[in-house]
Design a protein around this motif. Structure first.
Motif, PDB file in Angstrom:
ATOM      1  N   LEU A  38       0.828  -1.207   0.000  1.00  0.00           N
ATOM      2  CA  LEU A  38       0.000   0.000   0.000  1.00  0.00           C
ATOM      3  C   LEU A  38       0.866   1.262   0.000  1.00  0.00           C
ATOM      4  N   ASP A  39       1.985   1.210   0.720  1.00  0.00           N
ATOM      5  CA  ASP A  39       2.930   2.334   0.664  1.00  0.00           C
ATOM      6  C   ASP A  39       3.391   2.563  -0.775  1.00  0.00           C
ATOM      7  N   ALA A  40       3.809   1.482  -1.424  1.00  0.00           N
ATOM      8  CA  ALA A  40       4.328   1.600  -2.787  1.00  0.00           C
ATOM      9  C   ALA A  40       3.264   2.118  -3.751  1.00  0.00           C
ATOM     10  N   ALA A  41       1.999   1.816  -3.454  1.00  0.00           N
ATOM     11  CA  ALA A  41       0.898   2.265  -4.320  1.00  0.00           C
ATOM     12  C   ALA A  41       0.392   3.655  -3.944  1.00  0.00           C
ATOM     13  N   GLY A  42       0.984   4.276  -2.957  1.00  0.00           N
ATOM     14  CA  GLY A  42       0.615   5.647  -2.609  1.00  0.00           C
ATOM     15  C   GLY A  42      -0.625   5.794  -1.758  1.00  0.00           C
ATOM     16  N   VAL A  43      -1.021   4.731  -1.033  1.00  0.00           N
ATOM     17  CA  VAL A  43      -2.161   4.840  -0.115  1.00  0.00           C
ATOM     18  C   VAL A  43      -1.648   5.438   1.193  1.00  0.00           C
ATOM     19  N   PRO A  44      -2.118   6.616   1.580  1.00  0.00           N
ATOM     20  CA  PRO A  44      -1.543   7.283   2.751  1.00  0.00           C
ATOM     21  C   PRO A  44      -1.871   6.561   4.053  1.00  0.00           C
ATOM     22  N   ALA A  45      -0.895   6.548   4.952  1.00  0.00           N
ATOM     23  CA  ALA A  45      -1.087   5.872   6.233  1.00  0.00           C
ATOM     24  C   ALA A  45      -2.272   6.429   6.991  1.00  0.00           C
ATOM     25  N   GLY A  46      -2.536   7.724   6.870  1.00  0.00           N
ATOM     26  CA  GLY A  46      -3.616   8.345   7.615  1.00  0.00           C
ATOM     27  C   GLY A  46      -4.999   8.015   7.123  1.00  0.00           C
ATOM     28  N   GLN A  47      -5.103   7.282   5.998  1.00  0.00           N
ATOM     29  CA  GLN A  47      -6.411   6.851   5.504  1.00  0.00           C
ATOM     30  C   GLN A  47      -6.497   5.332   5.395  1.00  0.00           C
ATOM     31  N   ARG A  48      -5.775   4.673   6.256  1.00  0.00           N
ATOM     32  CA  ARG A  48      -5.917   3.220   6.374  1.00  0.00           C
ATOM     33  C   ARG A  48      -5.836   2.860   7.849  1.00  0.00           C
ATOM     34  N   ALA A  49      -6.411   1.728   8.207  1.00  0.00           N
ATOM     35  CA  ALA A  49      -6.436   1.283   9.595  1.00  0.00           C
ATOM     36  C   ALA A  49      -6.263  -0.227   9.607  1.00  0.00           C
ATOM     37  N   LEU A  50      -6.027  -0.777  10.804  1.00  0.00           N
ATOM     38  CA  LEU A  50      -5.631  -2.181  10.893  1.00  0.00           C
ATOM     39  C   LEU A  50      -6.375  -2.871  12.031  1.00  0.00           C
ATOM     40  N   ALA A  51      -7.026  -3.988  11.732  1.00  0.00           N
ATOM     41  CA  ALA A  51      -7.639  -4.805  12.780  1.00  0.00           C
ATOM     42  C   ALA A  51      -6.550  -5.282  13.726  1.00  0.00           C
ATOM     43  N   ALA A  52      -6.725  -5.029  15.011  1.00  0.00           N
ATOM     44  CA  ALA A  52      -5.671  -5.364  15.966  1.00  0.00           C
ATOM     45  C   ALA A  52      -6.261  -5.577  17.348  1.00  0.00           C
ATOM     46  N   LEU A  53      -5.758  -6.595  18.030  1.00  0.00           N
ATOM     47  CA  LEU A  53      -6.098  -6.839  19.428  1.00  0.00           C
ATOM     48  C   LEU A  53      -4.842  -6.857  20.302  1.00  0.00           C
ATOM     49  N   GLY A  54      -3.873  -7.688  19.918  1.00  0.00           N
ATOM     50  CA  GLY A  54      -2.660  -7.833  20.711  1.00  0.00           C
ATOM     51  C   GLY A  54      -1.687  -6.687  20.519  1.00  0.00           C
ATOM     52  N   PRO A  55      -0.716  -6.577  21.435  1.00  0.00           N
ATOM     53  CA  PRO A  55       0.186  -5.424  21.414  1.00  0.00           C
ATOM     54  C   PRO A  55       1.069  -5.334  20.175  1.00  0.00           C
ATOM     55  N   ARG A  56       1.502  -6.445  19.611  1.00  0.00           N
ATOM     56  CA  ARG A  56       2.421  -6.352  18.482  1.00  0.00           C
ATOM     57  C   ARG A  56       1.735  -5.748  17.252  1.00  0.00           C
ATOM     58  N   VAL A  57       0.549  -6.257  16.926  1.00  0.00           N
ATOM     59  CA  VAL A  57      -0.164  -5.718  15.763  1.00  0.00           C
ATOM     60  C   VAL A  57      -0.694  -4.320  16.063  1.00  0.00           C
ATOM     61  N   ALA A  58      -1.066  -4.048  17.318  1.00  0.00           N
ATOM     62  CA  ALA A  58      -1.506  -2.704  17.673  1.00  0.00           C
ATOM     63  C   ALA A  58      -0.385  -1.688  17.451  1.00  0.00           C
ATOM     64  N   LYS A  59       0.837  -2.050  17.784  1.00  0.00           N
ATOM     65  CA  LYS A  59       1.963  -1.149  17.526  1.00  0.00           C
ATOM     66  C   LYS A  59       2.196  -0.975  16.028  1.00  0.00           C
ATOM     67  N   LEU A  60       2.019  -2.043  15.258  1.00  0.00           N
ATOM     68  CA  LEU A  60       2.123  -1.920  13.807  1.00  0.00           C
ATOM     69  C   LEU A  60       1.074  -0.950  13.280  1.00  0.00           C
ATOM     70  N   ALA A  61      -0.143  -1.048  13.825  1.00  0.00           N
ATOM     71  CA  ALA A  61      -1.204  -0.121  13.436  1.00  0.00           C
ATOM     72  C   ALA A  61      -0.828   1.316  13.784  1.00  0.00           C
ATOM     73  N   ARG A  62      -0.280   1.514  14.954  1.00  0.00           N
ATOM     74  CA  ARG A  62       0.142   2.863  15.360  1.00  0.00           C
ATOM     75  C   ARG A  62       1.207   3.418  14.422  1.00  0.00           C
ATOM     76  N   ASP A  63       2.177   2.589  14.073  1.00  0.00           N
ATOM     77  CA  ASP A  63       3.336   3.076  13.338  1.00  0.00           C
ATOM     78  C   ASP A  63       3.074   3.234  11.847  1.00  0.00           C
ATOM     79  N   ARG A  64       2.058   2.504  11.304  1.00  0.00           N
ATOM     80  CA  ARG A  64       1.944   2.481   9.852  1.00  0.00           C
ATOM     81  C   ARG A  64       0.542   2.770   9.325  1.00  0.00           C
TER      82      ARG A  64
END
Length: 278
Positions: free
Chosen positions: A118-144
């Motif tokens: 999605l980065d390579a295709a120009g989809v901005p981080a601020g207009q995407r979100a990530l299903a997350a429950l645990g801390p590792r994926v939640a941090k990925l959601a925060r960072d990206r």
């Protein structure tokens, strides 16, 4: 996209059940975002009609399944919608469930690779979100991405995410509602949906971290787990329980109505939720 653009209260509904007329009414009722559940395909042809039927409300996928929808399709849909309806679409993605996906291996790595695409295709981080429950994926959601989209959870989990992620990350929580003041009838309705999710390990493992027992989490679930995950009662009681997520640190709560025509329930809840959320 700014967190405030999504509003504090939204609606979670299966994508197949939504119509342009419903989008228009939800917008008029004051709901800020409609989240399309049921894993809509990235190339679903209904996104445009839903946005055409309204003026300002945000539309979001919750979620496009990374195993079922290629990243190129998700990026193409995002750009088409963002070109036609600037700033009104959020691409929510996730890895689904181990029990339902044969291809489910190393989901964290797969999510990171999908976000790379999605980065390579120009989809901005601020207009995407990530299903997350645990801390590792939640941090990925925060960072990206804009932030995590926890599903089937409780305010104690929301508070733990806020502590983990800091004050600035968007947290958008789904919560189920049975619009019924009779507790036994409401629990029976809730079990039809909650019992299914209690067979999925990512949810049960997360809920164990917040004091729920094996007895609570064995389908179809105890009254305790039903009361926590599918809230019911008067509009005021329901609103108080939903906005507990806001008090715990969420920026947004997406309301999923169970067991009835969702629009009458959302009409009745809208003014009470608006009052409680402010």
């Amino acid at each position: 996209m700014a967190k405030d653009d999504l509003g504090k209260i939204g609606v979670w509904q299966y994508y197949s059940a939504l119509t342009p007329a419903a989008m228009r009414e939800l917008e008029q009722l004051g709901y800020g975002t409609v989240w399309l559940g049921g894993s809509p395909p990235a190339n679903w042809d209904g996104y445009d009609a839903l946005l055409e039927g309204s003026d300002t409300i945000t539309l979001a996928s919750s979620i496009v399944n990374i195993w079922a929808s290629p990243s190129k399709d998700a990026a193409a849909t995002f750009h088409r919608l963002n070109d036609r309806f600037p700033g009104r679409f959020i691409l929510g993605v996730g890895a689904g469930h181990r029990e339902q996906t044969d291809a489910y291996t190393k989901p964290y790595d797969a999510l990171a690779a999908y976000l790379d695409d999605l980065d390579a295709a120009g989809v901005p981080a601020g207009q995407r979100a990530l299903a997350a429950l645990g801390p590792r994926v939640a941090k990925l959601a925060r960072d990206r991405t804009l932030g995590p989209l926890p599903y089937l959870t409780v305010p104690e989990h929301t508070a733990s995410l806020r502590e983990l992620l800091g004050p600035d990350t968007f947290i958008g929580v789904e919560h189920k509602v049975v619009f019924d003041e009779d507790p036994e009838r409401a629990r029976a309705t809730g079990r039809d949906t909650v019992g299914f999710y209690l067979g999925l390990s990512n949810y049960t493992n997360n809920l164990r971290r917040f004091g729920f027992t094996d007895a609570d989490l064995t389908a179809p679930g105890t009254d305790r787990i039903l009361d926590a995950l599918a809230v019911h009662g008067t509009p005021e009681q329901i609103a108080d329980q939903l906005t507990a997520h806001l008090r715990a640190g969420a920026d947004h709560v997406a309301v999923q109505i169970l067991g009835s025509d969702y629009l009458p329930a959302l009409r009745a809840l809208a003014p009470v939720l608006a009052e409680r959320a402010n």
